[in-house]
Design a protein around this motif. Sequence first.
Motif, PDB file in Angstrom:
ATOM      1  N   TRP A 129       0.842  -1.201   0.000  1.00  0.00           N
ATOM      2  CA  TRP A 129       0.000   0.000   0.000  1.00  0.00           C
ATOM      3  C   TRP A 129       0.877   1.251   0.000  1.00  0.00           C
ATOM      4  CZ3 TRP A 129      -5.038  -0.408  -0.998  1.00  0.00           C
ATOM      5  CH2 TRP A 129      -5.867   0.694  -0.799  1.00  0.00           C
ATOM      6  N   LEU A 133       1.140   3.975  -2.953  1.00  0.00           N
ATOM      7  CA  LEU A 133       0.875   5.381  -2.631  1.00  0.00           C
ATOM      8  C   LEU A 133       2.013   6.264  -3.115  1.00  0.00           C
ATOM      9  CD1 LEU A 133      -0.649   5.537   0.950  1.00  0.00           C
ATOM     10  CD2 LEU A 133      -1.297   7.021  -0.926  1.00  0.00           C
ATOM     11  N   ILE A 137       1.699   9.122  -5.899  1.00  0.00           N
ATOM     12  CA  ILE A 137       2.058  10.506  -5.591  1.00  0.00           C
ATOM     13  C   ILE A 137       3.161  10.999  -6.526  1.00  0.00           C
ATOM     14  CG2 ILE A 137       3.171  11.974  -3.834  1.00  0.00           C
ATOM     15  CD1 ILE A 137       1.433  10.644  -1.737  1.00  0.00           C
ATOM     16  N   ARG A 141       0.449  13.305 -10.261  1.00  0.00           N
ATOM     17  CA  ARG A 141       0.128  14.551  -9.563  1.00  0.00           C
ATOM     18  C   ARG A 141      -1.035  15.303 -10.204  1.00  0.00           C
ATOM     19  NH1 ARG A 141       5.509  16.733  -6.516  1.00  0.00           N
ATOM     20  NH2 ARG A 141       5.824  14.732  -5.514  1.00  0.00           N
ATOM     21  N   GLU A 142      -1.026  15.377 -11.521  1.00  0.00           N
ATOM     22  CA  GLU A 142      -2.118  16.072 -12.207  1.00  0.00           C
ATOM     23  C   GLU A 142      -3.452  15.372 -11.955  1.00  0.00           C
ATOM     24  OE1 GLU A 142      -2.452  18.819 -13.946  1.00  0.00           O
ATOM     25  OE2 GLU A 142      -0.359  19.416 -13.762  1.00  0.00           O
ATOM     26  N   LEU A 144      -4.281  13.394  -9.625  1.00  0.00           N
ATOM     27  CA  LEU A 144      -4.714  13.435  -8.226  1.00  0.00           C
ATOM     28  C   LEU A 144      -5.497  14.706  -7.921  1.00  0.00           C
ATOM     29  CD1 LEU A 144      -1.615  11.991  -6.342  1.00  0.00           C
ATOM     30  CD2 LEU A 144      -3.903  11.002  -6.452  1.00  0.00           C
ATOM     31  N   MET A 145      -5.220  15.776  -8.680  1.00  0.00           N
ATOM     32  CA  MET A 145      -5.904  17.044  -8.442  1.00  0.00           C
ATOM     33  C   MET A 145      -7.162  17.209  -9.298  1.00  0.00           C
ATOM     34  SD  MET A 145      -4.232  18.645  -6.057  1.00  0.00           S
ATOM     35  CE  MET A 145      -3.819  17.090  -5.257  1.00  0.00           C
ATOM     36  N   ASP A 146      -7.333  16.338 -10.284  1.00  0.00           N
ATOM     37  CA  ASP A 146      -8.513  16.440 -11.161  1.00  0.00           C
ATOM     38  C   ASP A 146      -9.754  15.918 -10.455  1.00  0.00           C
ATOM     39  OD1 ASP A 146      -7.510  17.624 -13.395  1.00  0.00           O
ATOM     40  OD2 ASP A 146      -6.996  15.753 -14.414  1.00  0.00           O
ATOM     41  N   ALA A 148     -12.850  14.022  -9.654  1.00  0.00           N
ATOM     42  CA  ALA A 148     -13.349  12.733 -10.139  1.00  0.00           C
ATOM     43  C   ALA A 148     -14.822  12.864 -10.520  1.00  0.00           C
ATOM     44  CB  ALA A 148     -13.190  11.684  -9.046  1.00  0.00           C
ATOM     45  N   SER A 347     -11.422   9.946  -1.622  1.00  0.00           N
ATOM     46  CA  SER A 347     -10.376  10.828  -2.135  1.00  0.00           C
ATOM     47  C   SER A 347      -9.651  10.160  -3.306  1.00  0.00           C
ATOM     48  CB  SER A 347      -9.386  11.180  -1.020  1.00  0.00           C
ATOM     49  OG  SER A 347      -8.280  10.317  -1.052  1.00  0.00           O
ATOM     50  N   ASN A 348      -9.182  10.971  -4.228  1.00  0.00           N
ATOM     51  CA  ASN A 348      -8.474  10.451  -5.398  1.00  0.00           C
ATOM     52  C   ASN A 348      -7.272   9.600  -5.011  1.00  0.00           C
ATOM     53  OD1 ASN A 348     -10.238  11.820  -7.027  1.00  0.00           O
ATOM     54  ND2 ASN A 348      -8.668  12.938  -8.164  1.00  0.00           N
ATOM     55  N   PHE A 349      -6.570  10.014  -3.965  1.00  0.00           N
ATOM     56  CA  PHE A 349      -5.379   9.268  -3.554  1.00  0.00           C
ATOM     57  C   PHE A 349      -5.730   7.797  -3.355  1.00  0.00           C
ATOM     58  CE2 PHE A 349      -2.158  12.541  -2.580  1.00  0.00           C
ATOM     59  CZ  PHE A 349      -2.937  13.677  -2.733  1.00  0.00           C
ATOM     60  N   GLU A 350      -6.749   7.534  -2.555  1.00  0.00           N
ATOM     61  CA  GLU A 350      -7.080   6.144  -2.256  1.00  0.00           C
ATOM     62  C   GLU A 350      -7.710   5.439  -3.448  1.00  0.00           C
ATOM     63  OE1 GLU A 350      -8.937   5.844   1.629  1.00  0.00           O
ATOM     64  OE2 GLU A 350      -6.910   6.024   2.450  1.00  0.00           O
TER      65      GLU A 350
ATOM     66  N   LYS B 118     -10.075  23.822  -8.692  1.00  0.00           N
ATOM     67  CA  LYS B 118      -9.085  22.758  -8.671  1.00  0.00           C
ATOM     68  C   LYS B 118      -7.722  23.343  -8.283  1.00  0.00           C
ATOM     69  CE  LYS B 118      -6.375  20.490 -11.953  1.00  0.00           C
ATOM     70  NZ  LYS B 118      -5.986  20.408 -13.350  1.00  0.00           N
ATOM     71  N   ALA B 119      -7.104  22.755  -7.274  1.00  0.00           N
ATOM     72  CA  ALA B 119      -5.790  23.261  -6.887  1.00  0.00           C
ATOM     73  C   ALA B 119      -4.775  22.911  -7.962  1.00  0.00           C
ATOM     74  CB  ALA B 119      -5.381  22.637  -5.562  1.00  0.00           C
ATOM     75  N   SER B 121      -1.587  21.456  -9.276  1.00  0.00           N
ATOM     76  CA  SER B 121      -0.838  20.352  -8.670  1.00  0.00           C
ATOM     77  C   SER B 121       0.524  20.825  -8.160  1.00  0.00           C
ATOM     78  CB  SER B 121      -0.695  19.186  -9.638  1.00  0.00           C
ATOM     79  OG  SER B 121       0.094  19.561 -10.735  1.00  0.00           O
ATOM     80  N   PHE B 126       2.728  17.704  -1.922  1.00  0.00           N
ATOM     81  CA  PHE B 126       2.925  16.275  -2.142  1.00  0.00           C
ATOM     82  C   PHE B 126       4.048  15.683  -1.284  1.00  0.00           C
ATOM     83  CE2 PHE B 126       0.729  17.093  -6.237  1.00  0.00           C
ATOM     84  CZ  PHE B 126      -0.238  16.119  -6.127  1.00  0.00           C
ATOM     85  N   ALA B 317      -7.150  20.337  -1.407  1.00  0.00           N
ATOM     86  CA  ALA B 317      -7.442  19.950  -2.783  1.00  0.00           C
ATOM     87  C   ALA B 317      -8.858  19.403  -2.793  1.00  0.00           C
ATOM     88  CB  ALA B 317      -6.473  18.879  -3.264  1.00  0.00           C
ATOM     89  N   THR B 319      -9.936  17.085  -4.280  1.00  0.00           N
ATOM     90  CA  THR B 319      -9.951  15.629  -4.416  1.00  0.00           C
ATOM     91  C   THR B 319      -9.563  14.917  -3.118  1.00  0.00           C
ATOM     92  OG1 THR B 319      -7.685  15.699  -5.250  1.00  0.00           O
ATOM     93  CG2 THR B 319      -9.446  15.761  -6.865  1.00  0.00           C
ATOM     94  N   VAL B 320      -9.215  15.697  -2.090  1.00  0.00           N
ATOM     95  CA  VAL B 320      -9.046  15.129  -0.745  1.00  0.00           C
ATOM     96  C   VAL B 320     -10.363  15.384  -0.028  1.00  0.00           C
ATOM     97  CG1 VAL B 320      -7.840  15.337   1.462  1.00  0.00           C
ATOM     98  CG2 VAL B 320      -6.568  15.536  -0.674  1.00  0.00           C
ATOM     99  N   ARG B 321     -11.132  14.349   0.174  1.00  0.00           N
ATOM    100  CA  ARG B 321     -12.509  14.560   0.623  1.00  0.00           C
ATOM    101  C   ARG B 321     -12.603  14.578   2.141  1.00  0.00           C
ATOM    102  NH1 ARG B 321     -14.705  17.107  -2.943  1.00  0.00           N
ATOM    103  NH2 ARG B 321     -16.650  16.747  -1.847  1.00  0.00           N
ATOM    104  N   GLU B 350      -6.106   8.864   5.831  1.00  0.00           N
ATOM    105  CA  GLU B 350      -6.118  10.302   5.548  1.00  0.00           C
ATOM    106  C   GLU B 350      -6.422  11.115   6.801  1.00  0.00           C
ATOM    107  OE1 GLU B 350      -8.249  11.106   1.861  1.00  0.00           O
ATOM    108  OE2 GLU B 350      -6.425  10.444   0.849  1.00  0.00           O
TER     109      GLU B 350
END
Lengths: 471, 471
Positions: A129, A133, A137, A141-142, A144-146, A148, A347-350, B118-119, B121, B126, B317, B319-321, B350
């Motif tokens: 994991w 991650l 990361i 990067r792009e 992750l900020m878009d 969803a 979250s996009n990360f997960e 949108k932040a 990136s 990061f 961001a 996308t970080v919920r 998170e």
Amino acid sequence: MLTYSLDAKKGVLLYEYIYECIKKDILSGKIKAGTKLPSKRAFAENLGVSTVTVENAYGQLMAEGYIYSEAKKGYYATDVTGIEEYHSKNTTSPQMAGFARANDTEPQKYSVDLTSNKADSEMFPFTIWAKLLREVINEKREELMDKAPAGGIFELRRAISEHLMQFRGIEVSPEQIIIGAGTEYLYGLLIQLLGRDKIYAVENPGYRKIYNIYKSNNAECVYIPMDEKGATVADIEHLGADVLHISPSHHFPTGTVMPVDRRYELLKWANSAGGRYIIEDDYDSEFRFSGKPVPAMFGMSANDKVIYMNTFTKSLASTVRISYMVLPFELIERFKENLSFYSCTVSNFEQYVLADFIEKGYFEKHINRMRNYCRKQRDALIKQISESKIAGITEIKEEDAGLHFLLKTRLNISDEELIKKTADSGLRISCLSQYYENPKDAPQHTLIINYSGISEAKIPEAVRLLCECVG
Amino acid sequence: MLTYSLDAKKGVLLYEYIYECIKKDILSGKIKAGTKLPSKRAFAENLGVSTVTVENAYGQLMAEGYIYSEAKKGYYATDVTGIEEYHSKNTTSPQMAGFARANDTEPQKYSVDLTSNKADSEMFPFTIWAKLLREVINEKREELMDKAPAGGIFELRRAISEHLMQFRGIEVSPEQIIIGAGTEYLYGLLIQLLGRDKIYAVENPGYRKIYNIYKSNNAECVYIPMDEKGATVADIEHLGADVLHISPSHHFPTGTVMPVDRRYELLKWANSAGGRYIIEDDYDSEFRFSGKPVPAMFGMSANDKVIYMNTFTKSLASTVRISYMVLPFELIERFKENLSFYSCTVSNFEQYVLADFIEKGYFEKHINRMRNYCRKQRDALIKQISESKIAGITEIKEEDAGLHFLLKTRLNISDEELIKKTADSGLRISCLSQYYENPKDAPQHTLIINYSGISEAKIPEAVRLLCECVG
């Protein structure tokens, strides 16, 4: 002109001090409503400060509304008599006083907990994991900020659709998959999708939480009794349900697997009137210990009447909040029209990490490892019980799938007393009866033994405590 | 006795093949309902396979319900005539056929997007985030697997309460803070907490999404007109609202900061009858460019009538919920009683990372960096507009706070035409009128310029496109 001694200013910025002085005088009525304030320049000269300082003080007073400006005329004090009135009429809030520190962060401690599905931290694939991650990361990067789409990122939906094809024989398009932060959240979304005017039916016995969620969302919810095959069409029709919420692959807590004939009876019921749906909650289908997985009802439905739900909270960790539902085509269209304004709750990360985790084959390996672990736990626990002094007075049932089995005992005390008794000796258990609408109608003295949440080393202690309490 | 040729078995396990053969014969009626199947041992001998193989095949057929057993008698074929009937009556599902690939993952492309928050990136921390994640994964394995309380992990709630004390002057106990996967989710939770029988009021103009969420949850929702100070008590009372949902620190999209006198009028309204609440949506209070932050209404309320909400989706961001609400004491008690059965919707990973991020001072640094970045963006954009050919025919308003300003133009085309025109040239903008219940009542030709979502390098192009479209 207004004059303040600046000597009293302590540790605050000059403009803040002047702001505070004026604010206090306006609130106390010393500066009356409508009074014109000195011009910035004159006031600055009078106080011996720079014009910028007064400008900042006036700016803050303006922003908060204590003064207002009139173009080309100057600054005036606001009428704040309502504030004084408000404070005189309203007693101070109790605030922290008398509010005992909430104990929701410190639940009662048990030495053995047989009710928990908490994954052992030894089992969670932390290393993989963390690696994924790090990769996500570094490389995404792009993305992750878009933002969803409401249903989740495409990569995760695609990974899930491939997983469903391979492991559940269900063929779905990624667009039919809606990702959400836990099935509880998705139930709420489904109520918005299907309508609060529908009657939802849940199984009795069953997870009371599902019933609570429908009720908390003001959707009508009824309990459907189960026979040995599951819910019956007769009961569903008698209770006038529109949406049937079931776990045909493995019912909790009875362990019932709904046989194929009953499944088709229910599908026929769903087909025979508009607006009827079956929610197939496939929460632990990964954990069948013998044979192939039981096919999902979703794949049996010819007419898009089944909504399939599953979660990673059981297979990964309950603290990773990712679940999904698969909607029939008609409902996907309705979802897009009515609910796509929502942001995806994960979250996009997960989402990206989980997508990689599935696509790179780690999820399959993890499931196999978990299944073996759970089988080993189950076998060890059953073996030790069968060699213990309670072997002759207990009976183990429904041990072939999932993360629990039932232990029938021959006790005479009530289930309530039993739970209290075990708790007192440090053992946390639940009883089958607790999952019934009316616990008195339920089989008594039948313990639900969740073995996925305890470590192997704890098994002897678990058996010792069981012997102590039910022996 | 049943006999199958095992030569046809291809690439599947022997038990699976036997299972498939029997299943097929039961479904086709070749093996009739109620027929007794051969005993496992006899059948195994007949086929020349081991008993275990037949046992596995029977086991799978049993699990799926194609056969059933009677104690000490043997195995019998289930009555599956309903399945044939079901399939003959129901046409095959349209499934994938004709279902165009959803385009929700591929929105229209713009070269400059002035609607997005949108932040960039480049702005997301990061490196720190990855470092904290690594530390959390290394040091908190047990805690990561522990189920969080419904309101979230204590560490994050404590970090937020300290942050609120330092930066908003609000004194709250960590237990008053409820963490959730986005404010949208928390609105849904609030409706469950306050009741669906209440009338909710949202500001007009305002985010239509908030209105949509109330409606989607079947809560009555009304639009409250705003004067230059915000919503008025007269309108609120006239519309019979119980719960007022506002953004007093910085209203979107008008930029209005509610002055202190109006705030107290609204607090007085909330106090004057039971069940009245103000939801203070403080979504971008971190982004005030001049002076101190405007105080939150939460701290002004003497009688626990304000629910404070804020989010990390703007400051970190989208996308970080992670968002949160602060409940007054009375509501915290009600939450515990009625809604604590819910799982927290944000994953532990998170939550722990964000807690560290705040507690170790990174959040404050990040906010300062973001604020400076946004101020720079704003200044550059305003400077370039003021030096462009549209300087004389446009007016910039409400530029002191937040992540957007308003650009009044003197165009004659409708806002709808304007949006289409800009979209055609690759510029995405929104108009003030789009945030009104009735766009025709709204100020026309006023663009909302969100500058946080574009990179510095894009500013000249943004201004060029603006000139092209509104010049």
